[in-house]
Design an enzyme around this catalytic site. Sequence first.
Site, PDB file in Angstrom:
ATOM      1  N   GLY A 149       0.814  -1.211   0.000  1.00  0.00           N
ATOM      2  CA  GLY A 149       0.000   0.000   0.000  1.00  0.00           C
ATOM      3  C   GLY A 149       0.847   1.260   0.000  1.00  0.00           C
ATOM      4  N   ILE A 169      -2.459  -8.797   0.510  1.00  0.00           N
ATOM      5  CA  ILE A 169      -3.452  -9.697  -0.106  1.00  0.00           C
ATOM      6  C   ILE A 169      -3.258  -9.784  -1.621  1.00  0.00           C
ATOM      7  CG2 ILE A 169      -5.263  -7.966  -0.533  1.00  0.00           C
ATOM      8  CD1 ILE A 169      -7.268 -10.053   0.578  1.00  0.00           C
ATOM      9  N   TYR A 198     -15.047   4.683   9.348  1.00  0.00           N
ATOM     10  CA  TYR A 198     -13.590   4.505   9.401  1.00  0.00           C
ATOM     11  C   TYR A 198     -13.055   5.041  10.737  1.00  0.00           C
ATOM     12  CZ  TYR A 198      -8.707   5.507   7.991  1.00  0.00           C
ATOM     13  OH  TYR A 198      -7.330   5.583   7.904  1.00  0.00           O
ATOM     14  N   LYS A 243     -11.285   3.165  13.941  1.00  0.00           N
ATOM     15  CA  LYS A 243      -9.977   3.558  14.492  1.00  0.00           C
ATOM     16  C   LYS A 243     -10.072   3.804  16.000  1.00  0.00           C
ATOM     17  CE  LYS A 243      -7.228   3.598  10.818  1.00  0.00           C
ATOM     18  NZ  LYS A 243      -6.224   2.527  10.664  1.00  0.00           N
TER      19      LYS A 243
HETATM   20  N1  LIG Z   1      -2.621   7.048   3.698  1.00  0.00           N
HETATM   21  C1  LIG Z   1      -3.087   7.887   4.612  1.00  0.00           C
HETATM   22  O1  LIG Z   1      -3.198   9.093   4.356  1.00  0.00           O
HETATM   23  C2  LIG Z   1      -3.442   7.391   6.000  1.00  0.00           C
HETATM   24  C3  LIG Z   1      -3.829   8.318   6.971  1.00  0.00           C
HETATM   25  C4  LIG Z   1      -4.180   7.860   8.231  1.00  0.00           C
HETATM   26  C5  LIG Z   1      -4.072   6.514   8.555  1.00  0.00           C
HETATM   27  N2  LIG Z   1      -3.694   5.629   7.580  1.00  0.00           N
HETATM   28  C6  LIG Z   1      -3.630   4.206   7.960  1.00  0.00           C
HETATM   29  O2  LIG Z   1      -2.391   3.626   7.571  1.00  0.00           O
HETATM   30  C7  LIG Z   1      -2.574   2.259   7.195  1.00  0.00           C
HETATM   31  C8  LIG Z   1      -2.037   2.008   5.797  1.00  0.00           C
HETATM   32  O3  LIG Z   1      -2.679   2.900   4.911  1.00  0.00           O
HETATM   33  P1  LIG Z   1      -2.263   3.046   3.373  1.00  0.00           P
HETATM   34  O4  LIG Z   1      -2.517   4.456   3.002  1.00  0.00           O
HETATM   35  O5  LIG Z   1      -0.951   2.458   3.105  1.00  0.00           O
HETATM   36  O6  LIG Z   1      -3.429   2.171   2.721  1.00  0.00           O
HETATM   37  P2  LIG Z   1      -3.465   1.508   1.250  1.00  0.00           P
HETATM   38  O7  LIG Z   1      -4.904   1.343   0.909  1.00  0.00           O
HETATM   39  O8  LIG Z   1      -2.582   2.254   0.321  1.00  0.00           O
HETATM   40  O9  LIG Z   1      -2.811   0.081   1.520  1.00  0.00           O
HETATM   41  C9  LIG Z   1      -3.455  -0.931   2.236  1.00  0.00           C
HETATM   42  C10 LIG Z   1      -2.900  -2.257   1.756  1.00  0.00           C
HETATM   43  O10 LIG Z   1      -3.608  -3.277   2.450  1.00  0.00           O
HETATM   44  C11 LIG Z   1      -3.822  -4.339   1.547  1.00  0.00           C
HETATM   45  N3  LIG Z   1      -4.964  -5.142   1.990  1.00  0.00           N
HETATM   46  C12 LIG Z   1      -6.282  -4.879   1.829  1.00  0.00           C
HETATM   47  N4  LIG Z   1      -7.021  -5.863   2.351  1.00  0.00           N
HETATM   48  C13 LIG Z   1      -6.163  -6.766   2.872  1.00  0.00           C
HETATM   49  C14 LIG Z   1      -6.312  -8.017   3.548  1.00  0.00           C
HETATM   50  N5  LIG Z   1      -7.524  -8.526   3.806  1.00  0.00           N
HETATM   51  N6  LIG Z   1      -5.190  -8.660   3.939  1.00  0.00           N
HETATM   52  C15 LIG Z   1      -3.967  -8.163   3.681  1.00  0.00           C
HETATM   53  N7  LIG Z   1      -3.752  -7.006   3.033  1.00  0.00           N
HETATM   54  C16 LIG Z   1      -4.835  -6.319   2.635  1.00  0.00           C
HETATM   55  C17 LIG Z   1      -4.084  -3.673   0.210  1.00  0.00           C
HETATM   56  O11 LIG Z   1      -3.837  -4.573  -0.872  1.00  0.00           O
HETATM   57  C18 LIG Z   1      -3.102  -2.510   0.259  1.00  0.00           C
HETATM   58  O12 LIG Z   1      -1.884  -2.830  -0.372  1.00  0.00           O
HETATM   59  C19 LIG Z   1      -4.080   1.989   7.362  1.00  0.00           C
HETATM   60  O13 LIG Z   1      -4.322   1.472   8.645  1.00  0.00           O
HETATM   61  C20 LIG Z   1      -4.680   3.364   7.256  1.00  0.00           C
HETATM   62  O14 LIG Z   1      -5.933   3.428   7.914  1.00  0.00           O
HETATM   63  C21 LIG Z   1      -3.380   6.029   6.318  1.00  0.00           C
END
Ligand SMILES: NC(=O)c1ccc[n+]([C@@H]2O[C@H](COP(=O)([O-])OP(=O)(O)OC[C@H]3O[C@@H](n4cnc5c(N)ncnc54)[C@H](O)[C@@H]3O)[C@@H](O)[C@H]2O)c1
Length: 318
Positions: free
Chosen positions: A11, A35, A141, A145
Site C-alpha cells: 500500500g 493480499i 472509518y 480507528k
Molecule cells: N494514507 C493515509 O493518508 C493514511 C492516513 C491515516 C491513517 N492511515 C492508515 O495507515 C494504514 C495504511 O494505509 P495506506 O494508506 O498504506 O493504505 P493503502 O490502501 O494504500 O494500503 C493498504 C494495503 O492493504 C492491503 N490489503 C487490503 N485488504 C487486505 C487483507 N484482507 N489482507 C492483507 N492485506 C490487505 C491492500 O492490498 C493494500 O496494499 C491503514 O491502517 C490506514 O488506515 C493512512
Amino acid sequence: MTKILVTGALGQIGSELTTKLIEVYGKDNVIATDIKNPKDNHLDVTYRKLDVTDIETWSDLIKSNEITEVYHLAAMLSATAAKYPLKGWELNTAPLLGLLNMANDLGIEKIFWPSSIAVYGRDAVKDFTPQGSRKNPQSLYGIAKVSGEGFCELYNKEYDVDVRSIRYPGLISWKTLPGGGTTDYAVDIYYKALEEGYYSCFLSEDTELPMMYMDDAVRATIELMQAPKENISVHSAYNIHGTAFTPKQIAQEIKKHISNFEIEYNPDYRQRIADSWPHSINDDVANRDWGWKAEYDLEKMTKVMLEKLSDKLKKPYK
Ligand SMILES: NC(=O)c1ccc[n+]([C@@H]2O[C@H](COP(=O)([O-])OP(=O)(O)OC[C@H]3O[C@@H](n4cnc5c(N)ncnc54)[C@H](O)[C@@H]3O)[C@@H](O)[C@H]2O)c1
C-alpha cells in the site's frame, strides 16, 4: 534479533515503510505481506501473500519465521470504507484484535498499528487538536480507528502487549498512489498540475486538513518503534503534526512553480467526512515522549513533489 513482518506492505505507506525497514534492519529480517498477488510486489524483499482476515495463516507465518515485530498496515481507507461499511468494519477491526490476542503466545515483542486523525469528530477542538480532545467520529472509518485504539490500550494495560500507534494525518508521497482516502486530493493535484495544468478538487477551497509528507511519516513510525518502552505514555495512539493546508493554499503553492495551473472545486461525498475532521494537530505529547518533530511544511513538500513527479512522469515544468 529483530525480525519484522509487515501487512498491507504494497500500500501507500507499506511500500515506503518496508523499504526503510529493510535499510534499517536488513533484507533478511523483513517479510512483506499483502493480499495482492506476488507479481504485484515491487519490493526487493521476501514476500508472502497474506489475507489478514485469515488469522490462522497469519499466526503460522509469524511462528515459522520467529517474527518479533509486526507492522500491521492492511486496512480499508476512509472513502472506500464509506462505500463498503461492513467490509471496511471487518477489515479495520477484527484482524488487529486477532493480532493483539495472539501477540504474547507467539512471542511478538512489539506491534505497530496506525490510527488516524479520523478518530476526532465534530466535537473535537478543530485547530491544533490536543492529544486528549473528544473522539466521537462521524465516519465508520473513524469509529473503527477509535475501537482499534481501545483494543491497543486494553491489551497493553491488561496483557502488557507493547503496541504503539500514531494518528497519521493525510499522507503525501510521489512514489505510491494513495488507496482511497479523503485526503487523496493532495497527491492527485500534483499529478494533474504536471499532466494537465488543471485539477477538479473533490473538496471545497477552504477545507483545511492535517497532512504530512511521507518521509516524515516513515521517520515518525520508526522513531516511535525505537523509542525506549519507559518513554511511551500513550497506549492508544499519538497525535503527530506535519503541516496543514486548504486546497486553495496548495494550489497557490503549485502556482509558484506552474503559473498557468488552474483549479476548480466540485465537492462530493468526501466533503462531509473532511468537515468532521480537525484542521490541524497538536503533537506536544509525541514531542515530549519521543522527540517527534516534522521536517516538511507545504512549501518544502511542494518543491520535492513537483521535482520528483516531473522526473517520474517525464513532464518538465520549468
Ligand atoms: N494514507 C493515509 O493518508 C493514511 C492516513 C491515516 C491513517 N492511515 C492508515 O495507515 C494504514 C495504511 O494505509 P495506506 O494508506 O498504506 O493504505 P493503502 O490502501 O494504500 O494500503 C493498504 C494495503 O492493504 C492491503 N490489503 C487490503 N485488504 C487486505 C487483507 N484482507 N489482507 C492483507 N492485506 C490487505 C491492500 O492490498 C493494500 O496494499 C491503514 O491502517 C490506514 O488506515 C493512512
